[in-house]
Design an enzyme around this catalytic site. Structure first.
Site, PDB file in Angstrom:
ATOM      1  N   TYR A 128      64.690  17.780 101.783  1.00  0.00           N
ATOM      2  CA  TYR A 128      65.359  19.090 101.820  1.00  0.00           C
ATOM      3  C   TYR A 128      64.502  20.156 102.512  1.00  0.00           C
ATOM      4  O   TYR A 128      64.970  20.863 103.404  1.00  0.00           O
ATOM      5  CB  TYR A 128      65.727  19.528 100.397  1.00  0.00           C
ATOM      6  CG  TYR A 128      66.752  18.600  99.800  1.00  0.00           C
ATOM      7  CD1 TYR A 128      68.104  18.813 100.003  1.00  0.00           C
ATOM      8  CD2 TYR A 128      66.370  17.459  99.077  1.00  0.00           C
ATOM      9  CE1 TYR A 128      69.055  17.941  99.493  1.00  0.00           C
ATOM     10  CE2 TYR A 128      67.305  16.585  98.572  1.00  0.00           C
ATOM     11  CZ  TYR A 128      68.648  16.822  98.782  1.00  0.00           C
ATOM     12  OH  TYR A 128      69.576  15.950  98.294  1.00  0.00           O
TER      13      TYR A 128
ATOM     14  N   GLY B 145      64.925  12.432  99.528  1.00  0.00           N
ATOM     15  CA  GLY B 145      65.602  12.197  98.264  1.00  0.00           C
ATOM     16  C   GLY B 145      67.122  12.194  98.369  1.00  0.00           C
ATOM     17  O   GLY B 145      67.803  11.601  97.521  1.00  0.00           O
TER      18      GLY B 145
ATOM     19  N   GLY C 210      71.524  11.437  92.897  1.00  0.00           N
ATOM     20  CA  GLY C 210      72.861  11.457  92.323  1.00  0.00           C
ATOM     21  C   GLY C 210      73.736  12.581  92.854  1.00  0.00           C
ATOM     22  O   GLY C 210      74.870  12.749  92.397  1.00  0.00           O
TER      23      GLY C 210
ATOM     24  N   MET D 228      73.848  15.688  92.393  1.00  0.00           N
ATOM     25  CA  MET D 228      74.182  16.838  91.540  1.00  0.00           C
ATOM     26  C   MET D 228      73.586  18.097  92.137  1.00  0.00           C
ATOM     27  O   MET D 228      72.372  18.193  92.319  1.00  0.00           O
ATOM     28  CB  MET D 228      73.646  16.635  90.118  1.00  0.00           C
ATOM     29  CG  MET D 228      74.418  15.591  89.338  1.00  0.00           C
ATOM     30  SD  MET D 228      73.675  15.293  87.728  1.00  0.00           S
ATOM     31  CE  MET D 228      74.144  16.764  86.852  1.00  0.00           C
TER      32      MET D 228
ATOM     33  N   GLU E  15      72.033  15.698  81.684  1.00  0.00           N
ATOM     34  CA  GLU E  15      73.022  15.147  82.604  1.00  0.00           C
ATOM     35  C   GLU E  15      73.641  13.900  81.968  1.00  0.00           C
ATOM     36  O   GLU E  15      72.926  13.052  81.433  1.00  0.00           O
ATOM     37  CB  GLU E  15      72.271  14.820  83.901  1.00  0.00           C
ATOM     38  CG  GLU E  15      72.887  13.816  84.803  1.00  0.00           C
ATOM     39  CD  GLU E  15      71.902  13.371  85.909  1.00  0.00           C
ATOM     40  OE1 GLU E  15      70.963  14.118  86.254  1.00  0.00           O
ATOM     41  OE2 GLU E  15      72.083  12.254  86.413  1.00  0.00           O
TER      42      GLU E  15
ATOM     43  N   HIS F 284      62.381  14.145  89.160  1.00  0.00           N
ATOM     44  CA  HIS F 284      62.279  15.542  89.596  1.00  0.00           C
ATOM     45  C   HIS F 284      60.832  16.021  89.649  1.00  0.00           C
ATOM     46  O   HIS F 284      60.447  16.931  88.909  1.00  0.00           O
ATOM     47  CB  HIS F 284      63.056  16.452  88.637  1.00  0.00           C
ATOM     48  CG  HIS F 284      64.526  16.136  88.527  1.00  0.00           C
ATOM     49  ND1 HIS F 284      65.323  16.598  87.516  1.00  0.00           N
ATOM     50  CD2 HIS F 284      65.339  15.406  89.326  1.00  0.00           C
ATOM     51  CE1 HIS F 284      66.564  16.175  87.684  1.00  0.00           C
ATOM     52  NE2 HIS F 284      66.610  15.437  88.770  1.00  0.00           N
TER      53      HIS F 284
ATOM     54  N   GLY G  47      59.607  20.777  97.318  1.00  0.00           N
ATOM     55  CA  GLY G  47      59.592  20.896  95.861  1.00  0.00           C
ATOM     56  C   GLY G  47      58.234  21.210  95.271  1.00  0.00           C
ATOM     57  O   GLY G  47      58.153  21.542  94.075  1.00  0.00           O
TER      58      GLY G  47
ATOM     59  N   ASN H 146      68.858  20.052  87.810  1.00  0.00           N
ATOM     60  CA  ASN H 146      68.482  19.204  88.947  1.00  0.00           C
ATOM     61  C   ASN H 146      68.061  20.113  90.108  1.00  0.00           C
ATOM     62  O   ASN H 146      68.713  21.114  90.374  1.00  0.00           O
ATOM     63  CB  ASN H 146      69.666  18.331  89.336  1.00  0.00           C
ATOM     64  CG  ASN H 146      70.319  17.702  88.122  1.00  0.00           C
ATOM     65  OD1 ASN H 146      70.802  18.416  87.247  1.00  0.00           O
ATOM     66  ND2 ASN H 146      70.316  16.413  88.055  1.00  0.00           N
TER      67      ASN H 146
HETATM   68  P1  FAE Z   1      61.816  14.718  99.453  1.00  0.00           P
HETATM   69  O1  FAE Z   1      63.313  14.839  99.425  1.00  0.00           O
HETATM   70  O2  FAE Z   1      61.148  13.875  98.493  1.00  0.00           O
HETATM   71  O3  FAE Z   1      61.387  14.450 100.939  1.00  0.00           O
HETATM   72  C1  FAE Z   1      60.062  14.191 101.314  1.00  0.00           C
HETATM   73  C2  FAE Z   1      60.067  13.284 102.539  1.00  0.00           C
HETATM   74  O4  FAE Z   1      58.750  13.256 103.084  1.00  0.00           O
HETATM   75  C3  FAE Z   1      60.451  11.847 102.244  1.00  0.00           C
HETATM   76  O5  FAE Z   1      61.431  11.427 103.156  1.00  0.00           O
HETATM   77  C4  FAE Z   1      59.138  11.072 102.413  1.00  0.00           C
HETATM   78  O6  FAE Z   1      59.315   9.740 102.882  1.00  0.00           O
HETATM   79  C5  FAE Z   1      58.404  11.924 103.435  1.00  0.00           C
HETATM   80  N1  FAE Z   1      56.935  11.818 103.356  1.00  0.00           N
HETATM   81  C6  FAE Z   1      56.157  11.881 102.245  1.00  0.00           C
HETATM   82  N2  FAE Z   1      54.837  11.804 102.562  1.00  0.00           N
HETATM   83  C7  FAE Z   1      54.796  11.685 103.938  1.00  0.00           C
HETATM   84  C8  FAE Z   1      53.735  11.561 104.870  1.00  0.00           C
HETATM   85  N3  FAE Z   1      52.453  11.556 104.467  1.00  0.00           N
HETATM   86  N4  FAE Z   1      54.047  11.431 106.183  1.00  0.00           N
HETATM   87  C9  FAE Z   1      55.339  11.441 106.593  1.00  0.00           C
HETATM   88  N5  FAE Z   1      56.384  11.553 105.742  1.00  0.00           N
HETATM   89  C10 FAE Z   1      56.124  11.699 104.432  1.00  0.00           C
HETATM   90  O7  FAE Z   1      61.215  16.226  99.191  1.00  0.00           O
HETATM   91  N6  FAE Z   1      67.992  16.227  92.475  1.00  0.00           N
HETATM   92  C11 FAE Z   1      69.116  16.964  92.311  1.00  0.00           C
HETATM   93  O8  FAE Z   1      69.106  18.182  92.520  1.00  0.00           O
HETATM   94  N7  FAE Z   1      70.297  16.352  91.924  1.00  0.00           N
HETATM   95  C12 FAE Z   1      70.366  15.017  91.647  1.00  0.00           C
HETATM   96  O9  FAE Z   1      71.433  14.492  91.298  1.00  0.00           O
HETATM   97  C13 FAE Z   1      69.173  14.241  91.789  1.00  0.00           C
HETATM   98  N8  FAE Z   1      69.163  12.906  91.496  1.00  0.00           N
HETATM   99  C14 FAE Z   1      68.043  12.160  91.779  1.00  0.00           C
HETATM  100  C15 FAE Z   1      68.087  10.778  91.620  1.00  0.00           C
HETATM  101  C16 FAE Z   1      66.996   9.987  92.016  1.00  0.00           C
HETATM  102  C17 FAE Z   1      67.057   8.498  91.834  1.00  0.00           C
HETATM  103  C18 FAE Z   1      65.854  10.624  92.587  1.00  0.00           C
HETATM  104  C19 FAE Z   1      64.678   9.801  93.046  1.00  0.00           C
HETATM  105  C20 FAE Z   1      65.796  11.984  92.730  1.00  0.00           C
HETATM  106  C21 FAE Z   1      66.883  12.781  92.330  1.00  0.00           C
HETATM  107  N9  FAE Z   1      66.872  14.157  92.496  1.00  0.00           N
HETATM  108  C22 FAE Z   1      68.004  14.899  92.261  1.00  0.00           C
HETATM  109  C23 FAE Z   1      65.664  14.859  92.983  1.00  0.00           C
HETATM  110  C24 FAE Z   1      65.768  15.296  94.447  1.00  0.00           C
HETATM  111  O10 FAE Z   1      66.167  14.212  95.255  1.00  0.00           O
HETATM  112  C25 FAE Z   1      64.395  15.829  94.875  1.00  0.00           C
HETATM  113  O11 FAE Z   1      64.108  16.968  94.065  1.00  0.00           O
HETATM  114  C26 FAE Z   1      64.376  16.254  96.329  1.00  0.00           C
HETATM  115  O12 FAE Z   1      64.659  15.164  97.181  1.00  0.00           O
HETATM  116  C27 FAE Z   1      63.012  16.832  96.703  1.00  0.00           C
HETATM  117  O13 FAE Z   1      63.109  17.401  97.980  1.00  0.00           O
HETATM  118  P2  FAE Z   1      61.811  17.659  98.852  1.00  0.00           P
HETATM  119  O14 FAE Z   1      62.230  18.351 100.096  1.00  0.00           O
HETATM  120  O15 FAE Z   1      60.793  18.311  97.991  1.00  0.00           O
END
Ligand code: FAE
Length: 528
Positions: A40, A135, A140, A142, A381, A467, A495, A505
């Site tokens: 995100y 992520g 999910g 949400m 949830e 989270h 995040g 979430n």
């Molecule tokens: P994120 O989305 O984790 O993106 C980070 C990216 O950076 C990833 O693609 C990594 O592969 C990449 N990366 C990391 N280190 C490196 C590096 N050294 N070099 C290059 N690339 C790198 O970060 N949240 C909700 O609000 N609603 C939901 O329903 C929900 N359900 C979830 C269900 C599951 C199973 C999971 C795992 C998470 C869920 N979350 C939910 C949490 C949400 O996906 C998470 O808070 C966000 O994705 C975090 O966003 P960021 O931009 O912080």
């Protein structure tokens, strides 16, 4: 919505091109702006930079999920996981470890850069998405906006009126947030499990509330009617959705690539960040192939560096940079203030007459909202557990107001970044979740399920979080707009800015904060 779909179509063509390009080894490369990570925070940064006409390079360690496997699908389902499910594993590590205490949930797989990773630290593991979209590929969907009062408590220096008037609406519109049709919800077999949980909560005098989602509910209704290929109604979620979900590749990334200024490199993991004498940032990154072999180590440089590698990814990079001396002036707040958003998962056993149904949609649409209870604030949830047969289980992901925080530290002996989370810190979340669900069990004369989280009879899954939040907290490790203290033109957009807990979430909040950061940075820092 029409505009979004046009952007998505355009973006997919462009994503294809970029991926072909990413396959060729590159020499050292420089760009005005680099974004690390494509979740995100990274997606918002890239789109807004691209729209401002700034040439931007994005480095993502996961793959681009745009090609089908031998089964004709891009992602695999939760019930039949294969190599696409998890990041370089020989066996899946699903949150639900067992059923009837039996090891029947996880499956052997071959190592591959799959979509879901479980990052293990002492006493806590963190689920994250890997690939273009981070992520959003595995979550999910949400899409919840927190209570304004709790947002203000967590971010006292941020103008909440501006967030709720401008940036939350902007984030929701871009993410394609929608709500389930209440009439369909009340009648469909696919949400019987949610209605059963709602009834149990109601019997305890608790309030439930619908929550929006980025899954297209119009598409879901067509799945139910048999006129669209099933995805949420076919057990797809934590290893990716083949249809229906507006993940970031279909929204922000489609638009970002559509600007023509954004280039995406996949399967490249940034290892280190330093600063050259002229103030530019220098990165090293390993490019891997699908076996995980490092095929090239690359160097990049940029004027503006945006960290969007997620709470644990960004924090690890900065803690390592500070403590190995490549960015020595990073302040002590880098690495601190990390929390699990109070996550605890649990299951309850319903009476035989309170069925949940053999058919369960994978997208959660409702929560038990007891956040206003000052003695024990919890938002739980109502989670799906699609097994294809009646199992009478109500599953929940409780988000508790756990004030415990931990820090990341660099261990020079192993070269690893460690997380100092302790079991007693998880126990705080468990006690809060237990207080709420004891109430529900008492009112319904029901019990917990003891068979879902390992052979030891664990009731509350307290050793993982979906989270991860914090590590580079807004206003502490950074200024109030994500500018990293001590280093001009270095920004955090993900995040890791959120101080450990947001009560719901988190991805809408992460997106909205990134929109706020980018509006400010583009107005003030990139002006000629
Ligand atoms: P994120 O989305 O984790 O993106 C980070 C990216 O950076 C990833 O693609 C990594 O592969 C990449 N990366 C990391 N280190 C490196 C590096 N050294 N070099 C290059 N690339 C790198 O970060 N949240 C909700 O609000 N609603 C939901 O329903 C929900 N359900 C979830 C269900 C599951 C199973 C999971 C795992 C998470 C869920 N979350 C939910 C949490 C949400 O996906 C998470 O808070 C966000 O994705 C975090 O966003 P960021 O931009 O912080």
């Amino acid at each position: 919505m029409a505009a979004l779909q046009t952007a998505a179509t355009l973006g997919f063509t462009r994503i294809g091109l970029q991926s072909a390009r990413a396959a060729e080894p590159d020499a050292a490369e420089s760009a005005p702006a680099i974004v690390i990570g494509s979740g995100y925070g990274g997606a918002v940064a890239a789109l807004r930079l691209g729209q401002a006409g700034i040439r931007t390079l994005v480095l993502e360690m996961g793959r681009l999920w745009n090609t089908t496997g031998s089964d004709g699908k891009i992602f695999c389902s939760t019930s039949a996981p294969d190599q696409r499910s998890m990041w370089f594993r020989t066996r899946t590590e699903a949150p639900l470890a067992t059923f009837l205490w039996l090891d029947v949930v996880n499956k052997d797989i071959s190592p591959y850069p799959g979509a879901l990773d479980r990052v293990h630290y002492d006493n806590m593991s963190v689920y994250v998405g890997r690939g273009v979209g981070g992520g959003s590929l595995v979550n999910g969907g949400m899409a919840v906006t927190p209570l304004k009062s709790y947002f203000t408590e967590q971010f006292p220096t941020v103008d909440a009126d501006e967030m709720y008037g401008t940036y939350y609406p902007r984030a929701r519109a871009m993410l394609g947030v929608n709500t389930i049709d209440p009439a369909w919800f009340e009648s469909t077999e696919w949400y019987r499990f949610t209605r059963t949980s709602r009834k149990a909560a109601g019997n305890a005098g608790l309030r439930t509330t619908f929550v929006p989602n980025v899954y297209d509910f119009g598409y879901m209704q067509r799945e139910a009617a048999g006129t669209a290929t099933k995805s949420a109604l076919a057990g797809e979620v934590i290893y990716g959705n083949n249809h229906g979900k507006r993940s970031l590749d279909k929204t922000y990334w489609a638009a970002a690539l559509g600007t023509g200024n954004v280039t995406l490199h996949t399967l490249e993991r940034v290892k280190s960040v330093s600063r050259a004498g002229d103030g530019s940032y220098v990165l090293t990154a390993d490019r891997i192939d699908v076996t995980g072999t490092v095929v090239e180590t690359k160097q990049y440089s940029c004027t503006y560096l945006f960290l969007g590698a997620g709470s644990v990814g960004t924090t690890e990079l900065l803690v390592r940079a500070r403590d190995t001396g490549t960015l020595p002036d990073l302040n002590p707040a880098v690495g601190a203030g990390w929390g699990t958003n109070g996550n605890t998962m649990l299951g309850r056993a319903n009476h035989v007459w309170d069925t949940v149904g053999a058919d369960e949609a994978t997208m959660p649409v409702m929560g038990i909202d007891d956040w206003a209870n000052a003695d024990n604030p919890v938002f739980a949830e109502i989670a799906p557990l699609p097994m294809g047969f009646e199992h009478w289980i109500s599953l929940y992901l409780a988000i508790t107001k756990n004030p415990e925080r931990a820090s990341f530290t660099y261990d020079s002996a192993s070269g690893a970044v460690k997380l100092g989370w302790r079991p007693d810190q998880s126990a705080v979340s468990v006690a809060m979740a237990k207080k709420l669900f004891d109430r529900i069990n008492l009112a319904n004369l029901t019990i917990y399920r003891y068979d879902l989280f390992g052979s030891g009879g664990k009731v509350f899954a307290d050793d993982f979080t979906y989270h991860p939040l914090g590590g580079c907290v807004l206003g502490k490790a950074t200024d109030d707009y994500g500018r990293v203290r001590g280093y001009p033109r270095l920004y955090v957009t993900d995040g890791s800015l959120v101080p450990g807990n947001i009560g719901v979430n988190p991805f809408v909040t992460i997106t909205a904060l990134a929109e706020r950061t980018m509006a400010r940075v583009l107005a003030e820092d990139t002006a000629p």
